[in-house]
Motif scaffolding. Structure first.
Motif, PDB file in Angstrom:
ATOM      1  N   PRO A  29       0.806  -1.233   0.000  1.00  0.00           N
ATOM      2  CA  PRO A  29       0.000   0.000   0.000  1.00  0.00           C
ATOM      3  C   PRO A  29       0.836   1.279   0.000  1.00  0.00           C
ATOM      4  N   GLY A  30       1.971   1.290   0.719  1.00  0.00           N
ATOM      5  CA  GLY A  30       2.803   2.490   0.751  1.00  0.00           C
ATOM      6  C   GLY A  30       3.304   2.874  -0.628  1.00  0.00           C
ATOM      7  N   ARG A  34       1.909   1.916  -3.504  1.00  0.00           N
ATOM      8  CA  ARG A  34       0.741   2.297  -4.307  1.00  0.00           C
ATOM      9  C   ARG A  34       0.349   3.751  -4.046  1.00  0.00           C
ATOM     10  N   ARG A  35       0.349   4.150  -2.769  1.00  0.00           N
ATOM     11  CA  ARG A  35      -0.039   5.529  -2.445  1.00  0.00           C
ATOM     12  C   ARG A  35       0.985   6.524  -2.994  1.00  0.00           C
ATOM     13  N   GLN A  36       2.241   6.135  -2.972  1.00  0.00           N
ATOM     14  CA  GLN A  36       3.292   6.993  -3.544  1.00  0.00           C
ATOM     15  C   GLN A  36       3.060   7.200  -5.032  1.00  0.00           C
ATOM     16  N   GLU A  50       0.175   7.008  -6.526  1.00  0.00           N
ATOM     17  CA  GLU A  50      -1.041   7.805  -6.673  1.00  0.00           C
ATOM     18  C   GLU A  50      -0.767   9.291  -6.464  1.00  0.00           C
ATOM     19  N   GLU A  51       0.194   9.589  -5.604  1.00  0.00           N
ATOM     20  CA  GLU A  51       0.535  10.992  -5.329  1.00  0.00           C
ATOM     21  C   GLU A  51       1.231  11.668  -6.506  1.00  0.00           C
ATOM     22  N   PRO A 106      -8.421   3.082  -6.216  1.00  0.00           N
ATOM     23  CA  PRO A 106      -7.580   3.687  -5.177  1.00  0.00           C
ATOM     24  C   PRO A 106      -7.186   2.649  -4.128  1.00  0.00           C
ATOM     25  N   THR A 107      -6.035   2.849  -3.507  1.00  0.00           N
ATOM     26  CA  THR A 107      -5.507   1.882  -2.541  1.00  0.00           C
ATOM     27  C   THR A 107      -6.501   1.569  -1.431  1.00  0.00           C
ATOM     28  N   ASP A 108      -7.160   2.589  -0.891  1.00  0.00           N
ATOM     29  CA  ASP A 108      -8.101   2.362   0.206  1.00  0.00           C
ATOM     30  C   ASP A 108      -9.274   1.479  -0.223  1.00  0.00           C
TER      31      ASP A 108
END
Length: 291
Positions: free
Chosen positions: A134-135, A137-139, A141-142, A222-224
């Motif tokens: 997830p970390g 993936r969020r990176q 997405e940013e 999205p990751t969430d």
């Protein structure tokens, strides 16, 4: 009636594509789907299927763009398409509930399916199939949608111009297979090559998978939302990871927290294809879990 020969080839239709699967017989037994990973094919499960076919009705599908399934005409290999295909396979087979063993990309697909339809899955074995942590993936997405889409367009153009790699002989393809995974025995590498390569018009050989598979989608959930699907899984789940794999273990990055009903086993002396690398141990763990 139990089929003691090899598997039979079958087709089902998903989003207008004719997708392939092999059926190992024993149709009166509970259904078990073995789903391969990226740039692989359904016959990579043959050793596993031989061990399980007496107690299970084993089905091994080829993902779109892989093996003997059709390629997407527009090169669409997003997770939405893969998950739909998997759901369509289960729907076509007509079973109220299935058990799943899935590897890598196949595990990622099957995990989402199991979260979407928890009542449809009795037990689930996931072999290194959760995608990036997830970390990471969020990176990604940013970075912003614009940057991701521009890169995706550029990569798709490159894929469209890439020529398929050709091997002068099956022996050359086999040598490449051995170079890619040093854990494989000669017999395993030979079997995977024979079923994973196809002959070109000029007599050379190429791998069966579509080059567009090398371009990952720019429009995933999205990751969430993905982790929410993980948390929706209710069936007993077994996670298997190789300690010599490039894929990070969910034990160290927090992903196991999303799977309250899951157990993780890590394999020494095994890479990403741990079901090949440590076959006997793998079969013992899987049989004990499925019992």
């Amino acid at each position: 009636m139990k089929n003691q020969l090899g598997p039979t080839s079958n087709r089902f239709v998903s989003q207008r594509l004719r997708l392939h699967y092999v059926d190992w017989g024993n149709s009166e037994a509970p259904p078990l789907i073995l789903q391969h990973g990226g740039r692989d094919h359904c016959r990579s499960w043959d050793w596993v299927a031989e061990e399980l076919r007496r107690d299970w009705h084993v089905i091994c599908p080829d993902l779109r763009g892989h093996g003997d399934s059709e390629w997407s005409p527009e090169g669409h290999y997003g997770m939405d398409a893969f998950v739909y295909d998997f759901a369509q396979l289960v729907h076509t087979l007509g079973h109220e509930q299935v058990t799943i063993v899935a590897h890598s990309l196949g595990g990622n697909i099957a995990t989402r399916f199991t979260g979407l339809y928890p009542e449809k899955v009795a037990k689930f074995v996931n072999i290194e199939g959760l995608g990036p942590p997830p970390g990471l993936r969020r990176q990604q997405e940013e970075e912003g949608a614009g940057d991701r889409l521009r890169k995706w367009i550029e990569d798709k153009r490159k894929a469209s111009g890439r020529t398929v790699r050709k091997y002068a002989s099956l022996r050359d393809a086999y040598q490449r297979m051995k170079e890619e995974n040093g854990f494989l025995t000669d017999e395993q590498a030979r079997h995977l090559t024979i079923h994973g390569a196809t002959r070109n018009e000029d007599g050379t050989w190429s791998w069966k998978f579509d080059n567009y598979l090398n371009v990952w989608t720019a429009s995933d959930l999205p990751t969430d939302h993905v982790t929410a699907l993980w948390q929706a899984i209710t069936c007993p789940t077994l996670m298997l990871w190789g300690k010599d794999s490039f894929a990070s273990s969910p034990a160290g990055d927090g992903r196991m927290d999303y799977f309250p009903s899951a157990r993780l086993i890590e394999y020494e002396n095994a890479g990403h294809w741990l079901h090949h690398d440590q076959f006997d141990r793998f079969m013992g763990d899987v049989k004990a879990f499925l019992k």
